[in-house]
Scaffold this active site. Structure first.
Site, PDB file in Angstrom:
ATOM      1  N   GLY A 156       0.852  -1.195   0.000  1.00  0.00           N
ATOM      2  CA  GLY A 156       0.000   0.000   0.000  1.00  0.00           C
ATOM      3  C   GLY A 156       0.882   1.238   0.000  1.00  0.00           C
ATOM      4  O   GLY A 156       2.037   1.199  -0.443  1.00  0.00           O
ATOM      5  N   ILE A 158       2.421   2.863   2.444  1.00  0.00           N
ATOM      6  CA  ILE A 158       3.677   2.806   3.208  1.00  0.00           C
ATOM      7  C   ILE A 158       4.673   1.864   2.520  1.00  0.00           C
ATOM      8  O   ILE A 158       5.861   2.178   2.394  1.00  0.00           O
ATOM      9  CB  ILE A 158       3.410   2.390   4.667  1.00  0.00           C
ATOM     10  N   ALA A 239       4.091  -3.473  10.807  1.00  0.00           N
ATOM     11  CA  ALA A 239       2.675  -3.500  10.435  1.00  0.00           C
ATOM     12  C   ALA A 239       1.771  -3.610  11.668  1.00  0.00           C
ATOM     13  O   ALA A 239       1.293  -2.599  12.190  1.00  0.00           O
ATOM     14  CB  ALA A 239       2.435  -4.632   9.454  1.00  0.00           C
ATOM     15  N   ARG A 240       1.555  -4.808  12.134  1.00  0.00           N
ATOM     16  CA  ARG A 240       0.716  -5.054  13.306  1.00  0.00           C
ATOM     17  C   ARG A 240       1.169  -6.317  13.999  1.00  0.00           C
ATOM     18  O   ARG A 240       1.615  -7.261  13.338  1.00  0.00           O
ATOM     19  CB  ARG A 240      -0.754  -5.258  12.888  1.00  0.00           C
ATOM     20  N   GLU A 269       0.562  -6.727  22.358  1.00  0.00           N
ATOM     21  CA  GLU A 269       1.249  -5.552  22.906  1.00  0.00           C
ATOM     22  C   GLU A 269       0.292  -4.725  23.756  1.00  0.00           C
ATOM     23  O   GLU A 269      -0.911  -4.737  23.519  1.00  0.00           O
ATOM     24  CB  GLU A 269       1.839  -4.697  21.761  1.00  0.00           C
ATOM     25  N   HIS A 287       6.181   0.257  19.254  1.00  0.00           N
ATOM     26  CA  HIS A 287       5.155   0.754  18.321  1.00  0.00           C
ATOM     27  C   HIS A 287       5.262   2.279  18.122  1.00  0.00           C
ATOM     28  O   HIS A 287       4.323   3.014  18.439  1.00  0.00           O
ATOM     29  CB  HIS A 287       3.745   0.373  18.806  1.00  0.00           C
TER      30      HIS A 287
HETATM   31  C1  8YV Z   1      -0.291   4.336  15.770  1.00  0.00           C
HETATM   32  C2  8YV Z   1      -0.264   2.907  13.684  1.00  0.00           C
HETATM   33  O1  8YV Z   1       0.482   5.234  16.460  1.00  0.00           O
HETATM   34  O2  8YV Z   1      -1.539   4.464  12.463  1.00  0.00           O
HETATM   35  C3  8YV Z   1      -1.346   3.287  12.757  1.00  0.00           C
HETATM   36  O3  8YV Z   1      -2.055   2.377  12.277  1.00  0.00           O
HETATM   37  O4  8YV Z   1       0.106   1.783  13.780  1.00  0.00           O
HETATM   38  C4  8YV Z   1       0.448   3.934  14.517  1.00  0.00           C
HETATM   39  O5  8YV Z   1       0.719   5.029  13.715  1.00  0.00           O
HETATM   40  C5  8YV Z   1      -0.665   3.200  16.641  1.00  0.00           C
HETATM   41  O6  8YV Z   1      -1.586   2.380  16.002  1.00  0.00           O
HETATM   42  C6  8YV Z   1      -1.204   3.614  17.977  1.00  0.00           C
HETATM   43  O7  8YV Z   1      -1.958   2.593  18.541  1.00  0.00           O
END
Ligand code: 8YV
Length: 330
Positions: A156, A158, A239-240, A269, A287
């Site tokens: 995407g 990023i 990512a996540r 997390e 994060h």
């Molecule tokens: C956030 C992120 O700071 O924007 C997102 O999806 O992962 C980060 O930029 C984060 O999700 C805070 O919970």
């Protein structure tokens, strides 16, 4: 006329409170208490909108208990905290904060890649511990970044910003895997070649994960995928949490089945799998990929624009479920 009420779920820049207070009756949380779900539901009573930070789960159960809610505005680009189907069914709009964090997050992805490949934190710990007494020909010898092959999973905004840095700045060959292939012009602009997931894992010197989290991306990288990677490869996750099986990764790192990993996100997390804390060849950050003051202000500003745009003017900026905006049956 009474103003609509808005809940801000976490501490935020004071100017955000001021901006929202000009339009709404605002309840904030500047003490930054982490509310239980029951507490969140309680505080959402009578609120038309919520300023959220991407960690508050909004699903059918919560929506049923908050009948006055019209909009949940994430200040994050990721929105895996939203059950969009349930929100649409309840007529509640969801918004996120895309674009404003793209370049900053890509910068961080690159920082984590460099730190991991060149063993920056590991060598710093060594120095701080007073262990550096002499030069040695292979001291903290890392992996080459320039000229190597970067595999990006998730292409995407990023992912594309990372690809540009890699190809144009570091002369890397960029391969990518994504649900759908980019059009030829975009592929040419970011200088990336589409490959299957297996080929990417087998070929890349560095693998970077930049895909959204959903049930279908859960454990995209597990033991089987790690086994396909080169023993010299690094894995970067910006990512996540949940996209990587952290337990399997810790084992692969401990056994040297891949060289190193750089992780900004974790399963469960802010808890971190203890096994990851004991392996030396992993760079761990809490994060923070989007965390520069300028970018965090821009993310918050977009959430504010969505709240004012929708609740005051009926026009959100970045709606995720725009079907909510059209009158039923229209
Ligand atoms: C956030 C992120 O700071 O924007 C997102 O999806 O992962 C980060 O930029 C984060 O999700 C805070 O919970």
């Amino acid at each position: 006329m009474t103003q609509p009420a808005v809940l801000i779920t976490r501490a935020i820049f004071p100017h955000v409170l001021e901006q929202l207070s000009q339009h709404f009756d605002v309840e904030s949380n500047q003490e930054d208490v982490i509310w239980s779900r029951e507490e969140l539901v309680r505080r959402l009573q009578g609120k038309a909108g919520a300023f959220m930070t991407g960690t508050e789960r909004v699903d059918a159960e919560l929506l049923a208990k908050c009948p006055g809610l019209k909009l949940c505005a994430n200040m994050t680009v990721g929105y895996n905290n939203f059950d969009l189907g349930a929100m649409s069914a309840a007529g509640v709009l969801a918004t996120n904060a895309p674009d404003v964090l793209t370049e900053t997050t890509a910068d961080f992805g690159f920082a984590l890649l460099m730190a991991t490949a060149r063993r920056i934190t590991e060598s710093e710990h060594y120095l701080r511990a007073g262990k550096w007494t002499r030069w040695s020909y292979n001291m903290f010898a890392g992996a080459e970044v320039h000229g190597s092959t970067l595999g990006i999973v998730g292409m995407g905004r990023i992912g594309q910003a990372v690809a540009k840095r890699a190809a144009l700045g570091f002369g890397m060959q960029v391969i990518y895997h994504n649900r759908s292939r980019l059009d030829a012009a975009t592929e040419a602009a970011v200088q990336a070649r589409y490959v299957g997931k297996e080929e990417l894992l087998k070929t890349a010197d560095h693998v970077m994960l930049v895909l959204p989290y959903s049930a279908s991306s859960h454990h995209t990288i597990g033991a089987a995928e790690l086994a396909l990677m080169k023993p010299t490869a690094t894995l970067i996750n910006i990512a996540r949490g949940g996209i990587v099986d952290d337990a399997a990764l810790a084992e692969a790192l401990r056994e040297g089945r891949i060289a190193a990993a750089g992780l900004d996100v974790f399963e469960g997390e802010p808890s971190v799998n203890p096994a990851l804390l004991t392996v030396p060849n992993v760079v761990l950050t809490p994060h923070i990929a989007s965390s520069t003051i300028g970018t965090r202000k821009a993310m918050a500003a977009l959430a504010v624009s969505n709240l004012i745009g929708f609740l005051v003017h009926g026009k959100p900026v970045t709606p995720l479920n725009p079907e909510v905006l059209s009158p039923r049956g229209a």
